[in-house]
Design an enzyme around this catalytic site. Structure first.
Site, PDB file in Angstrom:
ATOM      1  N   CYS A   1      -2.128   8.472   4.809  1.00  0.00           N
ATOM      2  CA  CYS A   1      -2.048   8.196   3.373  1.00  0.00           C
ATOM      3  C   CYS A   1      -3.334   8.615   2.685  1.00  0.00           C
ATOM      4  O   CYS A   1      -3.355   8.933   1.508  1.00  0.00           O
ATOM      5  CB  CYS A   1      -1.791   6.725   3.147  1.00  0.00           C
ATOM      6  SG  CYS A   1      -2.765   5.725   4.232  1.00  0.00           S
TER       7      CYS A   1
ATOM      8  N   GLU B   1       0.890  -1.172   0.000  1.00  0.00           N
ATOM      9  CA  GLU B   1       0.000   0.000   0.000  1.00  0.00           C
ATOM     10  C   GLU B   1       0.916   1.205   0.000  1.00  0.00           C
ATOM     11  O   GLU B   1       1.763   1.337   0.894  1.00  0.00           O
ATOM     12  CB  GLU B   1      -0.911  -0.009   1.224  1.00  0.00           C
ATOM     13  CG  GLU B   1      -1.916  -1.157   1.228  1.00  0.00           C
ATOM     14  CD  GLU B   1      -2.852  -1.152   0.033  1.00  0.00           C
ATOM     15  OE1 GLU B   1      -3.060  -0.084  -0.575  1.00  0.00           O
ATOM     16  OE2 GLU B   1      -3.350  -2.232  -0.331  1.00  0.00           O
TER      17      GLU B   1
HETATM   18  P1  NAD Z   1       8.871   5.326   3.322  1.00  0.00           P
HETATM   19  O1  NAD Z   1       8.614   4.639   2.042  1.00  0.00           O
HETATM   20  O2  NAD Z   1       9.854   6.422   3.350  1.00  0.00           O
HETATM   21  O3  NAD Z   1       9.339   4.275   4.429  1.00  0.00           O
HETATM   22  C1  NAD Z   1       8.666   3.039   4.632  1.00  0.00           C
HETATM   23  C2  NAD Z   1       9.671   2.043   5.186  1.00  0.00           C
HETATM   24  O4  NAD Z   1      10.660   1.792   4.185  1.00  0.00           O
HETATM   25  C3  NAD Z   1      10.418   2.551   6.422  1.00  0.00           C
HETATM   26  O5  NAD Z   1      10.604   1.478   7.305  1.00  0.00           O
HETATM   27  C4  NAD Z   1      11.735   3.022   5.833  1.00  0.00           C
HETATM   28  O6  NAD Z   1      12.796   2.986   6.758  1.00  0.00           O
HETATM   29  C5  NAD Z   1      11.965   2.025   4.717  1.00  0.00           C
HETATM   30  N1  NAD Z   1      12.838   2.513   3.648  1.00  0.00           N
HETATM   31  C6  NAD Z   1      13.117   3.792   3.304  1.00  0.00           C
HETATM   32  N2  NAD Z   1      13.957   3.815   2.246  1.00  0.00           N
HETATM   33  C7  NAD Z   1      14.205   2.535   1.916  1.00  0.00           C
HETATM   34  C8  NAD Z   1      14.977   1.907   0.906  1.00  0.00           C
HETATM   35  N3  NAD Z   1      15.660   2.617   0.038  1.00  0.00           N
HETATM   36  N4  NAD Z   1      14.997   0.554   0.863  1.00  0.00           N
HETATM   37  C9  NAD Z   1      14.271  -0.177   1.734  1.00  0.00           C
HETATM   38  N5  NAD Z   1      13.537   0.368   2.720  1.00  0.00           N
HETATM   39  C10 NAD Z   1      13.491   1.706   2.805  1.00  0.00           C
HETATM   40  O7  NAD Z   1       7.427   5.835   3.857  1.00  0.00           O
HETATM   41  P2  NAD Z   1       7.095   6.646   5.177  1.00  0.00           P
HETATM   42  O8  NAD Z   1       7.686   8.008   5.071  1.00  0.00           O
HETATM   43  O9  NAD Z   1       7.384   5.841   6.395  1.00  0.00           O
HETATM   44  O10 NAD Z   1       5.516   6.739   5.076  1.00  0.00           O
HETATM   45  C11 NAD Z   1       4.899   7.676   4.265  1.00  0.00           C
HETATM   46  C12 NAD Z   1       4.481   7.074   2.944  1.00  0.00           C
HETATM   47  O11 NAD Z   1       3.680   5.935   3.187  1.00  0.00           O
HETATM   48  C13 NAD Z   1       3.614   8.002   2.119  1.00  0.00           C
HETATM   49  O12 NAD Z   1       3.982   7.890   0.765  1.00  0.00           O
HETATM   50  C14 NAD Z   1       2.204   7.452   2.336  1.00  0.00           C
HETATM   51  O13 NAD Z   1       1.288   7.757   1.304  1.00  0.00           O
HETATM   52  C15 NAD Z   1       2.475   5.998   2.444  1.00  0.00           C
HETATM   53  N6  NAD Z   1       1.424   5.300   3.175  1.00  0.00           N
HETATM   54  C16 NAD Z   1       0.503   4.597   2.460  1.00  0.00           C
HETATM   55  C17 NAD Z   1      -0.531   3.934   3.100  1.00  0.00           C
HETATM   56  C18 NAD Z   1      -1.554   3.166   2.310  1.00  0.00           C
HETATM   57  O14 NAD Z   1      -2.309   2.407   2.908  1.00  0.00           O
HETATM   58  N7  NAD Z   1      -1.584   3.305   0.999  1.00  0.00           N
HETATM   59  C19 NAD Z   1      -0.610   3.971   4.505  1.00  0.00           C
HETATM   60  C20 NAD Z   1       0.345   4.676   5.209  1.00  0.00           C
HETATM   61  C21 NAD Z   1       1.372   5.335   4.536  1.00  0.00           C
END
Ligand code: NAD
Length: 540
Positions: free
Chosen positions: A326, A292
């Site tokens: 989100c 998601e």
């Molecule tokens: P993010 O993608 O920055 O991080 C998510 C996870 O991935 C974290 O644990 C982070 O440490 C890890 N991560 C970051 N860079 C990485 C890489 N290069 N390789 C592997 N892992 C990595 O997201 P965030 O800032 O934690 O959350 C915000 C985002 O999440 C927004 O885009 C939001 O829309 C989305 N979101 C979506 C939903 C949904 O249900 N669609 C729900 C909540 C959040």
């Protein structure tokens, strides 16, 4: 011996408290918040049930008071991540062999521990670490209770689904766990999602390696301890705070990867998908990829909309939790005939809407999560202030002297493809495009096609024909669609949540669809009296 067919009743959603001034729960939660703000928790990894302190640490601070450290987080590297995968795989057979009711009981107990004795601990950690006010923290924890209970219930529904009977034979479907382990990579913005992404596969008999987001680790770690207290066997879920790139390199590329359960940005999901694709020959089975991701969620108003309902929806959907859900609305399409009234009502209502500390009961929202988010949003606001294509009509202030505060802001874009109308910003910023009433079809086309996402959206209209027309025109623009209601606030078991296009695989967290991704079916046919003939009847 299990001589019985056990049943789980359909759960009720966990009741959320409103924390009205003076109620004892409010005082209890606030005193726990004060206690946690004065402590520094040492957070280890948990691998095979054992706490691991690596000495490679990062500080976790309060976003609304970034000078205050609340945790020291130990990070895993290659050795610990590989060990976590081994620990998960070592636990797999015993866990899968446990009767499913016993697996479910662990998570049902975790839900009751969370709803009861640990409720305020996890809520306070969510407030202090992720900058939520008490209401947002409460609904977050309630949602995690719902995920735990509904996942078990939906799994029961799946197990119940059995094939038809053939005379002389017994047909069965076994819903096996995936062969290998599931990697769970979780975001900062919901404690509930943090816990759910490892627990959903686990209740179906899978083992998991869970990397939480650094900024959410305090609440996520407290939840990990609840799982242990609830009786989760060692190694079934391994908690591995680490750098994202290390997780990708050492966990995602492991040949035993059987599934990936993600919530976060589209960019990170895409990078993991590419990583899996480029190593596809290496895996024992095709890993299930469930994600998601991002959104650019909309509100579309018809000229028949109620202005009061529309403005209430715009403000609540755009600014609750500082626009970091989100599902938060970040763009709105308003007909020109309605704009003067909407503009006036917005201006009047926004006087009471500001960002402040988590203990300020009047603050509508709190800080954004970290320095990177603050800088990104501030740069967008500076662009908007300088651009002839946009006008800041409300808010626009920023202040990072104590915490990462962005004042709730409304931008009016003259160009419907202006940057803040099409790119996810993830902050308390709503951009409005005012369309000519007679050009509604074009406005609908813009709403549908000008972003790559398809997560949530809302229509506001009182004219039934307009509701129908707009709902049809935007049928692929949102996986969660609302009529005369803000596009946030989905409830487990009521509005299954998720979107498509660049917003994810739309497997709907907390639903039977999601649980189906964590089982692998084996069809079994048993013949009661086997045929002994060689030739078929028509050959005789
Ligand atoms: P993010 O993608 O920055 O991080 C998510 C996870 O991935 C974290 O644990 C982070 O440490 C890890 N991560 C970051 N860079 C990485 C890489 N290069 N390789 C592997 N892992 C990595 O997201 P965030 O800032 O934690 O959350 C915000 C985002 O999440 C927004 O885009 C939001 O829309 C989305 N979101 C979506 C939903 C949904 O249900 N669609 C729900 C909540 C959040």
């Amino acid at each position: 011996m299990q001589n019985g067919i056990f049943q789980l009743a359909r759960p009720q959603n966990e009741h959320s408290m409103n924390f009205a001034t003076g109620c004892p729960e409010r005082e209890a939660l606030l005193s726990e918040v004060k206690r946690q703000r004065e402590k520094v928790v040492e957070i280890p990894l948990v691998i095979g049930g054992k706490e691991v302190y690596t000495g490679r640490t990062v500080d976790v601070v309060e976003p609304h008071r970034h000078g205050n450290r609340i945790a020291t987080l130990h990070l895993g590297g290659e050795a610990e991540l590989r060990r976590a995968v081994d620990a998960a795989c070592a636990a797999a057979d015993d866990w899968a062999a446990l009767p499913w009711e016993d697996r479910a009981a662990v998570f049902m107990k975790a839900a009751d521990l969370l709803a009861g004795p640990y409720r305020f601990q996890v809520e306070a950690a969510t407030m202090v670490g992720q900058s939520k006010n008490l209401w947002e923290a409460e609904i977050d924890v309630c949602e995690l209770c719902d995920f735990l209970r509904f996942n078990a219930y939906f799994l029961q529904e799946i197990y119940r689904n059995q094939p038809g009977i053939t005379p002389g034979a017994i047909n069965r479907i076994e819903y096996r766990p995936l062969e290998g382990f599931v990697a769970a990579l979780t975001p900062f913005n919901f404690t509930s999602i943090g816990g759910n992404l490892a627990c959903a596969p686990a209740v179906a008999g899978n083992v998991a390696v869970w990397k939480p987001s650094t900024t959410a680790t305090l609440s996520n770690y407290f939840f990990m301890r609840i799982l242990q207290e609830a009786g989760l066997p060692d190694g079934v879920i391994n908690f591995v705070p680490s750098r994202g790139v290390d997780f990708s390199r050492f966990v995602i590329t492991d040949p035993r990867l059987a599934g990936f359960h993600f919530t976060g940005s589209t960019e990170v999901f895409n990078s993991v998908w590419r990583e899996v694709g480029s190593h596809i020959e290496r895996y024992h089975s095709y890993p299930r990829l469930v994600g998601e991701t991002g959104g650019k969620d909309f509100i579309f108003a018809d000229s028949s909309a109620s202005v009061d309902a529309l403005v209430s929806g715009m403000i609540r959907a755009a600014f609750s939790y500082a626009g970091q859900k989100c599902s938060a609305a970040s763009r709105a399409y308003i007909p020109a005939s309605l704009w003067p009234a909407v503009r006036e009502k917005l201006h009047e209502s926004m006087r009471e809407v500001y960002a402040g500390d988590i203990l300020d009961p009047h603050a509508f929202c709190n800080a954004v999560i970290d320095r990177a988010a603050f800088d990104r949003i501030r740069a967008c606001l500076e662009d908007a202030a300088a651009s002839p294509e946009a006008e800041i009509v409300e808010g626009g202030g920023t202040d990072d002297s104590v915490g990462y505060f962005i004042q709730p802001t409304v931008i009016r874009a003259m160009d419907p493809r202006y940057k803040t109308m099409v790119e996810e910003m993830f902050g308390p910023v709503l951009t409005v495009f005012v369309y000519e009433d007679k050009e509604q079809d074009e406005a609908l086309r813009l709403c549908d096609t000008s972003t790559k996402y398809g997560l949530t959206g809302a229509v506001y209209a009182q004219d039934r024909a307009a509701v129908l027309k707009i709902s049809r025109a935007l049928s692929q623009a949102a996986g969660n669609f609302y009529i005369n209601e803000k596009p946030t606030g989905a409830v487990v078991g009521q509005q299954p949540f998720g979107g498509s296009r660049a917003s994810g695989t739309n497997d709907k967290a907390g639903s039977a669809t999601n649980m189906m991704r964590w089982v692998s079916q084996r069809s079994v046919k048993e013949v009661l009296v086997p045929d002994t003939d060689v030739l078929l009847p028509h050959m005789k």
